[in-house]
Design a protein around this motif. Structure first.
Motif, PDB file in Angstrom:
ATOM      1  N   MET A 196      38.884  51.596  -3.018  1.00  0.00           N
ATOM      2  CA  MET A 196      39.626  52.051  -4.184  1.00  0.00           C
ATOM      3  C   MET A 196      38.692  52.623  -5.232  1.00  0.00           C
ATOM      4  O   MET A 196      39.023  53.587  -5.902  1.00  0.00           O
ATOM      5  CB  MET A 196      40.428  50.892  -4.771  1.00  0.00           C
ATOM      6  N   HIS A 197      37.496  52.049  -5.375  1.00  0.00           N
ATOM      7  CA  HIS A 197      36.550  52.577  -6.345  1.00  0.00           C
ATOM      8  C   HIS A 197      36.091  53.969  -5.952  1.00  0.00           C
ATOM      9  O   HIS A 197      35.937  54.851  -6.789  1.00  0.00           O
ATOM     10  CB  HIS A 197      35.349  51.638  -6.478  1.00  0.00           C
ATOM     11  N   GLN A 198      35.924  54.196  -4.661  1.00  0.00           N
ATOM     12  CA  GLN A 198      35.546  55.517  -4.190  1.00  0.00           C
ATOM     13  C   GLN A 198      36.662  56.527  -4.460  1.00  0.00           C
ATOM     14  O   GLN A 198      36.406  57.656  -4.851  1.00  0.00           O
ATOM     15  CB  GLN A 198      35.236  55.473  -2.691  1.00  0.00           C
ATOM     16  N   SER A 252      46.152  53.823  -2.889  1.00  0.00           N
ATOM     17  CA  SER A 252      46.147  52.572  -3.643  1.00  0.00           C
ATOM     18  C   SER A 252      47.004  52.683  -4.895  1.00  0.00           C
ATOM     19  O   SER A 252      47.559  53.737  -5.203  1.00  0.00           O
ATOM     20  CB  SER A 252      44.706  52.200  -4.007  1.00  0.00           C
ATOM     21  N   ALA A 253      47.092  51.581  -5.605  1.00  0.00           N
ATOM     22  CA  ALA A 253      47.876  51.528  -6.836  1.00  0.00           C
ATOM     23  C   ALA A 253      47.269  50.481  -7.752  1.00  0.00           C
ATOM     24  O   ALA A 253      46.517  49.606  -7.324  1.00  0.00           O
ATOM     25  CB  ALA A 253      49.335  51.201  -6.538  1.00  0.00           C
ATOM     26  N   ARG A 254      47.597  50.587  -9.021  1.00  0.00           N
ATOM     27  CA  ARG A 254      47.189  49.576 -10.000  1.00  0.00           C
ATOM     28  C   ARG A 254      48.438  48.905 -10.536  1.00  0.00           C
ATOM     29  O   ARG A 254      49.390  49.567 -10.978  1.00  0.00           O
ATOM     30  CB  ARG A 254      46.374  50.194 -11.133  1.00  0.00           C
ATOM     31  N   LEU A 255      48.441  47.574 -10.517  1.00  0.00           N
ATOM     32  CA  LEU A 255      49.564  46.794 -11.018  1.00  0.00           C
ATOM     33  C   LEU A 255      49.285  46.346 -12.445  1.00  0.00           C
ATOM     34  O   LEU A 255      48.159  45.954 -12.777  1.00  0.00           O
ATOM     35  CB  LEU A 255      49.813  45.570 -10.137  1.00  0.00           C
ATOM     36  N   PHE A 256      50.331  46.397 -13.267  1.00  0.00           N
ATOM     37  CA  PHE A 256      50.242  45.989 -14.679  1.00  0.00           C
ATOM     38  C   PHE A 256      51.299  44.909 -14.912  1.00  0.00           C
ATOM     39  O   PHE A 256      52.506  45.187 -14.869  1.00  0.00           O
ATOM     40  CB  PHE A 256      50.490  47.183 -15.599  1.00  0.00           C
ATOM     41  N   LEU A 257      50.844  43.688 -15.163  1.00  0.00           N
ATOM     42  CA  LEU A 257      51.742  42.553 -15.353  1.00  0.00           C
ATOM     43  C   LEU A 257      51.677  42.096 -16.806  1.00  0.00           C
ATOM     44  O   LEU A 257      50.643  41.615 -17.268  1.00  0.00           O
ATOM     45  CB  LEU A 257      51.342  41.395 -14.431  1.00  0.00           C
ATOM     46  N   PRO A 258      52.779  42.252 -17.560  1.00  0.00           N
ATOM     47  CA  PRO A 258      52.764  41.836 -18.969  1.00  0.00           C
ATOM     48  C   PRO A 258      52.686  40.328 -19.099  1.00  0.00           C
ATOM     49  O   PRO A 258      53.103  39.588 -18.201  1.00  0.00           O
ATOM     50  CB  PRO A 258      54.097  42.382 -19.499  1.00  0.00           C
ATOM     51  N   SER A 259      52.161  39.878 -20.218  1.00  0.00           N
ATOM     52  CA  SER A 259      52.041  38.453 -20.468  1.00  0.00           C
ATOM     53  C   SER A 259      53.406  37.792 -20.419  1.00  0.00           C
ATOM     54  O   SER A 259      54.364  38.258 -21.045  1.00  0.00           O
ATOM     55  CB  SER A 259      51.396  38.219 -21.842  1.00  0.00           C
ATOM     56  N   LEU A 260      53.516  36.718 -19.670  1.00  0.00           N
ATOM     57  CA  LEU A 260      54.802  36.057 -19.489  1.00  0.00           C
ATOM     58  C   LEU A 260      55.301  35.373 -20.751  1.00  0.00           C
ATOM     59  O   LEU A 260      56.475  35.057 -20.864  1.00  0.00           O
ATOM     60  CB  LEU A 260      54.715  35.041 -18.346  1.00  0.00           C
ATOM     61  N   VAL A 270      45.593  48.164  -2.228  1.00  0.00           N
ATOM     62  CA  VAL A 270      45.756  49.252  -1.266  1.00  0.00           C
ATOM     63  C   VAL A 270      47.164  49.158  -0.710  1.00  0.00           C
ATOM     64  O   VAL A 270      47.562  48.114  -0.186  1.00  0.00           O
ATOM     65  CB  VAL A 270      44.722  49.162  -0.125  1.00  0.00           C
ATOM     66  N   VAL A 271      47.929  50.235  -0.818  1.00  0.00           N
ATOM     67  CA  VAL A 271      49.329  50.196  -0.379  1.00  0.00           C
ATOM     68  C   VAL A 271      49.504  50.796   1.015  1.00  0.00           C
ATOM     69  O   VAL A 271      50.548  50.602   1.643  1.00  0.00           O
ATOM     70  CB  VAL A 271      50.243  50.934  -1.381  1.00  0.00           C
ATOM     71  N   ASP A 272      48.495  51.522   1.502  1.00  0.00           N
ATOM     72  CA  ASP A 272      48.564  52.111   2.833  1.00  0.00           C
ATOM     73  C   ASP A 272      47.172  52.056   3.453  1.00  0.00           C
ATOM     74  O   ASP A 272      46.283  52.815   3.070  1.00  0.00           O
ATOM     75  CB  ASP A 272      49.068  53.554   2.760  1.00  0.00           C
ATOM     76  N   GLU A 273      46.986  51.155   4.382  1.00  0.00           N
ATOM     77  CA  GLU A 273      45.670  50.977   5.000  1.00  0.00           C
ATOM     78  C   GLU A 273      45.232  52.214   5.791  1.00  0.00           C
ATOM     79  O   GLU A 273      44.046  52.508   5.884  1.00  0.00           O
ATOM     80  CB  GLU A 273      45.690  49.752   5.933  1.00  0.00           C
ATOM     81  N   MET A 274      46.171  52.961   6.336  1.00  0.00           N
ATOM     82  CA  MET A 274      45.845  54.130   7.139  1.00  0.00           C
ATOM     83  C   MET A 274      45.228  55.247   6.298  1.00  0.00           C
ATOM     84  O   MET A 274      44.261  55.894   6.698  1.00  0.00           O
ATOM     85  CB  MET A 274      47.095  54.652   7.857  1.00  0.00           C
ATOM     86  N   ALA A 311      53.573  58.562  -2.328  1.00  0.00           N
ATOM     87  CA  ALA A 311      54.526  57.881  -3.203  1.00  0.00           C
ATOM     88  C   ALA A 311      55.569  57.130  -2.383  1.00  0.00           C
ATOM     89  O   ALA A 311      55.983  56.019  -2.739  1.00  0.00           O
ATOM     90  CB  ALA A 311      55.205  58.888  -4.130  1.00  0.00           C
ATOM     91  N   TRP A 312      55.989  57.726  -1.288  1.00  0.00           N
ATOM     92  CA  TRP A 312      56.948  57.061  -0.406  1.00  0.00           C
ATOM     93  C   TRP A 312      56.338  55.795   0.194  1.00  0.00           C
ATOM     94  O   TRP A 312      56.998  54.753   0.267  1.00  0.00           O
ATOM     95  CB  TRP A 312      57.395  58.016   0.687  1.00  0.00           C
ATOM     96  N   ALA A 313      55.061  55.890   0.595  1.00  0.00           N
ATOM     97  CA  ALA A 313      54.373  54.708   1.132  1.00  0.00           C
ATOM     98  C   ALA A 313      54.290  53.620   0.070  1.00  0.00           C
ATOM     99  O   ALA A 313      54.450  52.428   0.368  1.00  0.00           O
ATOM    100  CB  ALA A 313      52.974  55.098   1.620  1.00  0.00           C
ATOM    101  N   ALA A 314      54.061  54.011  -1.180  1.00  0.00           N
ATOM    102  CA  ALA A 314      53.983  53.035  -2.270  1.00  0.00           C
ATOM    103  C   ALA A 314      55.329  52.360  -2.499  1.00  0.00           C
ATOM    104  O   ALA A 314      55.398  51.144  -2.730  1.00  0.00           O
ATOM    105  CB  ALA A 314      53.509  53.719  -3.549  1.00  0.00           C
ATOM    106  N   LEU A 315      56.422  53.137  -2.424  1.00  0.00           N
ATOM    107  CA  LEU A 315      57.748  52.550  -2.621  1.00  0.00           C
ATOM    108  C   LEU A 315      58.086  51.573  -1.498  1.00  0.00           C
ATOM    109  O   LEU A 315      58.621  50.486  -1.748  1.00  0.00           O
ATOM    110  CB  LEU A 315      58.806  53.650  -2.699  1.00  0.00           C
TER     111      LEU A 315
END
Length: 440
Positions: A3-5, A75-83, A67-71, A148-152
């Motif tokens: 993902m960094h690459q 990848s994607a970044r998740l953002f989780l707000p404070s509960l 990583v959302v698709d190994e092939m 985007a479809w793979a991410a969904l």
């Protein structure tokens, strides 16, 4: 590591010095240039920002890369707000966000989109999944749509611990800006046609969506006015370039067809356009055509939000501007709509003619208030669209008076009918700083 690459390739370093004798073969300023010999120079650069699960150090939002698709390595970044700011007894809505950048620049990991997605998560109380799709021309369209479809589909599996613990599969939103809005729309169409993916798409958030076509809807799409960020001839060259010359402007992914719009299974759509944006007529047209669909029969399913005096994606480059704050407030209300408890507009900041709107609606409350606003028939001034044949109710807000900040601060990046019988348009002064807007 992978993902960094990816982030390094999508947010390139500033060391792209052009040799004096190097010939430019493709010039799509302000996004990308290609030189003889194949060298690619991305003109929009935004530094890479690392993810952190320490919400306290990240404005109350924890972030994590997946990583959302190994092939493909997408990848994607998740953002989780404070509960502590969320309802413990309810799961969070999930927003899949797709960044803009003309299919050839930008990243979910760069500073500008990291900051926006973080703000989106914090303000809406939603779990945001920001997709880092592969970029053209190295990866020509339609690869971005496939990513985007793979991410969904990855989201729908709820295999991620954050999604499985906090996400609500019945309250999913697809969102994006510019080409990201285009990708979000096409992903929703694909989900509607394929079906059975396991999540319920509640709504579409399309901010300054990129759509085009063979025919011109207005003179604004024929000749450059000297103001808009995009020249029409540059827009004409973009789609052939990012598709490696394999797709034309009649392709339904860039020029939506009625059958696909009608196939959408989402409940609500918000389309935001900017008054100086070259693509604004396309956004208006999409909203107008969506209003004709059976799924929009309740009259409030499609919202068109217009911001006067602003250009393409102004809210990303100047998030502290009043018009940017108002746009965000409307997005927040759109996401929270099922449980929305609207706040009043601050009376001290309202012009006298808007004081009638400062009212708080309680849950389940109805009112017969006289809003006393001037209503008029919406005239769609795009070519071939008179507005007379497409009449129905509409929610339409128009923001701003064409004023822009002379001391604008750029955040994160740098350059090296609507068919109403009665349309309520609210023109808000730039002094109304981010106040929530009651739906009219």
């Amino acid at each position: 590591m992978a993902m960094h690459q990816i982030s390094q390739t999508t947010c390139p370093a500033a060391n792209n010095k052009q040799p004096d004798a190097e010939e430019i073969t493709v010039d799509l300023y302000p996004f990308i240039r290609e030189y003889k010999g194949g060298r690619i120079e991305r003109l929009v650069r935004s530094p890479f920002v690392a993810a952190s699960e320490d919400a306290a150090a990240n404005h109350g939002v924890a972030t994590r890369d997946v990583v959302v698709d190994e092939m493909t390595g997408v990848s994607a970044r998740l953002f989780l707000p404070s509960l502590r700011d969320a309802d413990y007894d309810e799961r969070l809505p999930v927003i899949m966000y797709v960044h803009g950048g003309s299919f050839c620049t930008g990243s979910a990991f760069c500073r500008m989109y990291h900051a926006y997605a973080r703000s989106l998560a914090a303000r809406t109380g939603a779990l945001v999944v920001s997709v880092d799709y592969r970029l053209a021309p190295e990866h020509p369209v339609p690869m971005a749509y496939d990513d985007a479809w793979a991410a969904l589909r990855w989201m729908a599996s709820f295999s991620d611990p954050w999604l499985s613990a906090y996400g609500d599969p019945t309250r999913t939103f697809l969102a994006g800006d510019s080409v990201g809005a285009n990708i979000a729309y096409n992903t929703a169409v694909r989900a509607s046609l394929v079906g059975g993916i396991g999540i319920d798409i509640e709504g579409l958030l399309l901010v300054h969506p990129y759509f085009w076509g063979v025919d011109r809807l207005s003179s604004w799409e024929t000749a450059w006015d000297g103001v808009a960020m995009f020249k029409p001839d540059g827009v004409d060259r973009l789609w052939p370039y990012v598709t490696a010359g394999k797709l034309g402007h009649d392709d339904p992914r860039v020029c939506p067809v009625d059958e696909e719009i009608a196939s959408l299974t989402c409940r609500r759509v918000l389309v935001a356009v900017a008054g100086k944006d070259t693509f604004r007529y396309r956004g208006r047209q999409l909203a107008s055509r969506a209003r004709l669909c059976a799924w929009a029969d309740d009259g409030d399913a499609v919202t068109l939000l217009e911001t006067e005096g602003e250009d393409y994606c102004f809210h990303l480059h100047n998030p502290l501007r009043a018009s940017s704050k108002i746009l965000m407030e409307n997005i927040v209300q759109f996401v929270k709509q099922p449980r929305l408890r609207a706040s009043p507009l601050p009376g001290a900041l309202l012009r006298p003619e808007l004081h009638a709107y400062a009212y708080t609606f309680q849950a389940g409350e109805t009112t017969s208030m006289d809003y006393s606003t001037t209503t008029r028939r919406y005239v769609d001034d795009t070519k071939g669209w008179s507005g007379k044949k497409h009449m129905a109710r509409n929610t339409c807000l128009q923001i701003g008076q064409g004023r822009s900040s002379k001391a604008a601060t750029r955040h994160g990046s740098f350059l090296g009918q609507v068919r109403p019988i009665m349309t309520n348009r609210v023109s808000l002064s730039a002094t109304v700083l981010g106040a929530p807007i009651c739906r009219l």
